[in-house]
Design an enzyme around this catalytic site. Structure first.
Site, PDB file in Angstrom:
ATOM      1  N   ASN A 142       0.844  -1.185   0.000  1.00 36.86           N
ATOM      2  CA  ASN A 142       0.000   0.000   0.000  1.00 36.86           C
ATOM      3  C   ASN A 142       0.889   1.249   0.000  1.00 36.86           C
ATOM      4  O   ASN A 142       1.693   1.440   0.919  1.00 36.86           O
ATOM      5  CB  ASN A 142      -0.896  -0.040   1.249  1.00 36.86           C
ATOM      6  CG  ASN A 142      -1.856   1.128   1.299  1.00 36.86           C
ATOM      7  OD1 ASN A 142      -1.477   2.263   1.017  1.00 36.86           O
ATOM      8  ND2 ASN A 142      -3.099   0.869   1.656  1.00 36.86           N
ATOM      9  N   ASP A 154      -0.199   4.487  -0.194  1.00 41.79           N
ATOM     10  CA  ASP A 154      -0.890   5.716   0.226  1.00 41.79           C
ATOM     11  C   ASP A 154      -0.012   6.584   1.124  1.00 41.79           C
ATOM     12  O   ASP A 154      -0.055   7.811   1.068  1.00 41.79           O
ATOM     13  CB  ASP A 154      -2.146   5.388   1.042  1.00 41.79           C
ATOM     14  CG  ASP A 154      -3.194   4.642   0.246  1.00 41.79           C
ATOM     15  OD1 ASP A 154      -3.067   4.559  -0.986  1.00 41.79           O
ATOM     16  OD2 ASP A 154      -4.140   4.140   0.874  1.00 41.79           O
ATOM     17  N   HIS A 155       0.763   5.893   1.971  1.00 37.69           N
ATOM     18  CA  HIS A 155       1.514   6.626   2.999  1.00 37.69           C
ATOM     19  C   HIS A 155       2.655   7.452   2.395  1.00 37.69           C
ATOM     20  O   HIS A 155       3.086   8.432   2.988  1.00 37.69           O
ATOM     21  CB  HIS A 155       2.028   5.646   4.058  1.00 37.69           C
ATOM     22  CG  HIS A 155       0.936   4.728   4.540  1.00 37.69           C
ATOM     23  ND1 HIS A 155      -0.048   5.150   5.400  1.00 37.69           N
ATOM     24  CD2 HIS A 155       0.636   3.446   4.213  1.00 37.69           C
ATOM     25  CE1 HIS A 155      -0.899   4.151   5.603  1.00 37.69           C
ATOM     26  NE2 HIS A 155      -0.512   3.112   4.895  1.00 37.69           N
ATOM     27  N   HIS A 198      -5.541   3.808  -2.334  1.00 40.99           N
ATOM     28  CA  HIS A 198      -6.906   4.145  -1.925  1.00 40.99           C
ATOM     29  C   HIS A 198      -7.232   5.562  -2.405  1.00 40.99           C
ATOM     30  O   HIS A 198      -6.672   6.528  -1.895  1.00 40.99           O
ATOM     31  CB  HIS A 198      -7.001   4.047  -0.392  1.00 40.99           C
ATOM     32  CG  HIS A 198      -8.387   4.218   0.145  1.00 40.99           C
ATOM     33  ND1 HIS A 198      -8.679   4.030   1.470  1.00 40.99           N
ATOM     34  CD2 HIS A 198      -9.565   4.552  -0.450  1.00 40.99           C
ATOM     35  CE1 HIS A 198      -9.977   4.249   1.662  1.00 40.99           C
ATOM     36  NE2 HIS A 198     -10.528   4.573   0.518  1.00 40.99           N
ATOM     37  N   ARG A 241      -9.389   8.133  -1.927  1.00 36.47           N
ATOM     38  CA  ARG A 241     -10.430   8.566  -0.995  1.00 36.47           C
ATOM     39  C   ARG A 241     -11.262   9.682  -1.602  1.00 36.47           C
ATOM     40  O   ARG A 241     -10.787  10.438  -2.445  1.00 36.47           O
ATOM     41  CB  ARG A 241      -9.803   9.051   0.310  1.00 36.47           C
ATOM     42  CG  ARG A 241      -9.408   7.919   1.218  1.00 36.47           C
ATOM     43  CD  ARG A 241      -8.944   8.440   2.558  1.00 36.47           C
ATOM     44  NE  ARG A 241      -8.922   7.372   3.528  1.00 36.47           N
ATOM     45  CZ  ARG A 241      -9.907   7.120   4.393  1.00 36.47           C
ATOM     46  NH1 ARG A 241     -10.986   7.882   4.422  1.00 36.47           N
ATOM     47  NH2 ARG A 241      -9.815   6.117   5.231  1.00 36.47           N
ATOM     48  N   ARG A 253      -7.192  12.706   0.175  1.00 35.22           N
ATOM     49  CA  ARG A 253      -6.205  13.174   1.164  1.00 35.22           C
ATOM     50  C   ARG A 253      -4.805  12.621   0.913  1.00 35.22           C
ATOM     51  O   ARG A 253      -3.828  13.203   1.326  1.00 35.22           O
ATOM     52  CB  ARG A 253      -6.656  12.820   2.587  1.00 35.22           C
ATOM     53  CG  ARG A 253      -6.565  11.361   2.924  1.00 35.22           C
ATOM     54  CD  ARG A 253      -6.816  11.138   4.391  1.00 35.22           C
ATOM     55  NE  ARG A 253      -8.203  11.368   4.748  1.00 35.22           N
ATOM     56  CZ  ARG A 253      -8.812  10.707   5.728  1.00 35.22           C
ATOM     57  NH1 ARG A 253      -8.165   9.826   6.446  1.00 35.22           N
ATOM     58  NH2 ARG A 253     -10.078  10.925   6.000  1.00 35.22           N
ATOM     59  N   GLU A 288      -8.353   0.572  -3.808  1.00 31.99           N
ATOM     60  CA  GLU A 288      -9.315   0.584  -2.700  1.00 31.99           C
ATOM     61  C   GLU A 288     -10.256   1.743  -2.930  1.00 31.99           C
ATOM     62  O   GLU A 288      -9.810   2.861  -3.213  1.00 31.99           O
ATOM     63  CB  GLU A 288      -8.595   0.799  -1.377  1.00 31.99           C
ATOM     64  CG  GLU A 288      -7.810  -0.393  -0.916  1.00 31.99           C
ATOM     65  CD  GLU A 288      -7.071  -0.086   0.370  1.00 31.99           C
ATOM     66  OE1 GLU A 288      -7.346   0.961   0.987  1.00 31.99           O
ATOM     67  OE2 GLU A 288      -6.219  -0.882   0.738  1.00 31.99           O
ATOM     68  N   THR A 344      -9.071   3.216   7.466  1.00 33.28           N
ATOM     69  CA  THR A 344     -10.331   2.491   7.285  1.00 33.28           C
ATOM     70  C   THR A 344     -10.667   1.717   8.562  1.00 33.28           C
ATOM     71  O   THR A 344     -10.031   0.719   8.870  1.00 33.28           O
ATOM     72  CB  THR A 344     -10.215   1.518   6.090  1.00 33.28           C
ATOM     73  OG1 THR A 344      -9.553   2.191   5.025  1.00 33.28           O
ATOM     74  CG2 THR A 344     -11.573   1.056   5.637  1.00 33.28           C
ATOM     75  N   GLU A 346     -11.300  -9.403   1.458  1.00 39.41           N
ATOM     76  CA  GLU A 346     -10.081  -9.094   2.199  1.00 39.41           C
ATOM     77  C   GLU A 346     -10.484  -8.990   3.658  1.00 39.41           C
ATOM     78  O   GLU A 346     -11.299  -8.137   4.031  1.00 39.41           O
ATOM     79  CB  GLU A 346      -9.450  -7.778   1.724  1.00 39.41           C
ATOM     80  CG  GLU A 346      -8.194  -7.443   2.545  1.00 39.41           C
ATOM     81  CD  GLU A 346      -7.386  -6.279   1.955  1.00 39.41           C
ATOM     82  OE1 GLU A 346      -7.354  -6.137   0.718  1.00 39.41           O
ATOM     83  OE2 GLU A 346      -6.790  -5.533   2.746  1.00 39.41           O
ATOM     84  N   HIS A 366      -4.451  -4.793   6.962  1.00 39.79           N
ATOM     85  CA  HIS A 366      -4.656  -3.672   7.880  1.00 39.79           C
ATOM     86  C   HIS A 366      -3.941  -3.907   9.214  1.00 39.79           C
ATOM     87  O   HIS A 366      -4.254  -4.851   9.929  1.00 39.79           O
ATOM     88  CB  HIS A 366      -6.136  -3.369   8.156  1.00 39.79           C
ATOM     89  CG  HIS A 366      -6.355  -1.918   8.494  1.00 39.79           C
ATOM     90  ND1 HIS A 366      -6.002  -1.383   9.705  1.00 39.79           N
ATOM     91  CD2 HIS A 366      -6.829  -0.886   7.750  1.00 39.79           C
ATOM     92  CE1 HIS A 366      -6.273  -0.084   9.699  1.00 39.79           C
ATOM     93  NE2 HIS A 366      -6.769   0.234   8.522  1.00 39.79           N
TER      94      HIS A 366
HETATM   95  N1  PXP Z   1      -6.171  -3.112   3.180  1.00 39.39           N
HETATM   96  C1  PXP Z   1      -7.139  -2.152   3.244  1.00 39.39           C
HETATM   97  C2  PXP Z   1      -8.466  -2.461   2.655  1.00 39.39           C
HETATM   98  C3  PXP Z   1      -6.870  -0.886   3.823  1.00 39.39           C
HETATM   99  O1  PXP Z   1      -7.831   0.044   3.890  1.00 39.39           O
HETATM  100  C4  PXP Z   1      -5.565  -0.625   4.297  1.00 39.39           C
HETATM  101  C5  PXP Z   1      -5.253   0.735   4.845  1.00 39.39           C
HETATM  102  O2  PXP Z   1      -5.278   1.675   3.837  1.00 39.39           O
HETATM  103  C6  PXP Z   1      -4.601  -1.639   4.187  1.00 39.39           C
HETATM  104  C7  PXP Z   1      -4.937  -2.873   3.643  1.00 39.39           C
HETATM  105  C8  PXP Z   1      -3.199  -1.437   4.663  1.00 39.39           C
HETATM  106  O3  PXP Z   1      -3.182  -1.169   6.027  1.00 39.39           O
HETATM  107  P1  PXP Z   1      -1.818  -0.726   6.732  1.00 39.39           P
HETATM  108  O4  PXP Z   1      -1.421   0.564   6.138  1.00 39.39           O
HETATM  109  O5  PXP Z   1      -2.217  -0.635   8.160  1.00 39.39           O
HETATM  110  O6  PXP Z   1      -0.807  -1.807   6.466  1.00 39.39           O
END
Ligand code: PXP
Length: 235
Positions: free
Chosen positions: A6, A8-9, A42, A44, A48, A68, A99, A149, A189
């Site tokens: 992921n 996003d970060h 994701h 959003r 963001r 996502e 989430t 998931e 997650h």
């Molecule tokens: N899966 C889903 C559906 C999520 O919403 C997220 C968080 O964006 C993740 C996986 C990844 O979570 P984490 O960043 O805590 O590893």
């Protein structure tokens, strides 16, 4: 078992200054050199972290995108334009930090069944981000999702507190039930370098989607090593 990263970060960090650093495309190129199954992004509703342009830029790299998304018409249109490898429908509340909780598939079965049809017609694999709850799993089967998931947030929190057995059992039983119904099962997650080994004890999981812990580790050891270390733990 495969790893979806992921990213996003990375976009969150970039957006903190409103500029282009750290460059998401450069990060994606580095991650894609490793044995990862997808880049999870994701989009959003408030944009963001990931922006629309990011999706097009990453798609242009030829990456498998796991998008996502909330089950809204606006984002559905974007998905139909981009054609990611897969979408994962998630609940979305504006004020939440991340989430929180799984999608309530059961209370919107008919809507979701219709919602995913055009996505499936375009060959996009559909996944639903749900809690390991029997009703939600049965509903996922009803709407003819390809994947679920399992939300591992409660398990991860419990692991942190040292008392994870009950949450782990829920995941394990949920995966078994879903697989028995013919659904493929992913999880994600809150998974990290400490707790991820337990996911290997759940038979038949296809993919883990992990973001925050990998990007956090990358701050200290670099993205190449952080991804490689997680791949070793997942395989
Ligand atoms: N899966 C889903 C559906 C999520 O919403 C997220 C968080 O964006 C993740 C996986 C990844 O979570 P984490 O960043 O805590 O590893």
């Amino acid at each position: 078992m495969k790893l979806g990263v992921n990213i996003d970060h990375i976009a969150t960090l970039r957006n903190a200054r409103g500029g282009i650093e750290p460059n998401l495309v450069e990060a994606a190129k580095i991650i894609l050199k490793h044995d990862v199954s997808a880049l999870t992004m994701h989009l959003r509703e408030d944009r963001r972290h990931i922006k629309d342009k990011d999706l097009y830029d990453i798609k242009a790299l030829g990456a498998n995108i796991n998008l996502e998304m909330a089950a809204t018409k606006e984002i559905q249109q974007i998905a139909l334009d981009i054609i990611p490898h897969s979408v994962c429908l998630v609940p979305e509340r504006r004020q939440e930090i991340t989430t929180e909780g799984g999608l309530d598939v059961n209370s919107q079965k008919e809507y979701l069944k219709e919602f995913i049809k055009p996505l499936k017609d375009k060959g996009i694999k559909v996944s639903l981000f749900i809690d390991p709850d029997e009703k939600q799993i049965q509903a996922s089967k009803f709407i003819e999702s390809d994947y679920i998931e399992l939300h591992t947030g409660s398990f991860s929190n419990a692991f942190e507190k040292g008392n994870y057995k009950a949450e782990f059992e829920k995941l394990s039983n949920g995966a078994k039930l879903a697989q028995g119904l013919g659904l493929k099962v992913n999880a994600g997650h809150g998974l990290n370098y400490q707790n991820v080994y337990l996911m290997k004890e759940i038979k038949g999981l296809c993919e883990l989607n992990i973001g925050h812990s990998i990007i956090s580790k990358a701050v200290f050891i670099g993205i190449n090593s952080a991804v490689e270390e997680m791949i070793k733990l997942v395989n």
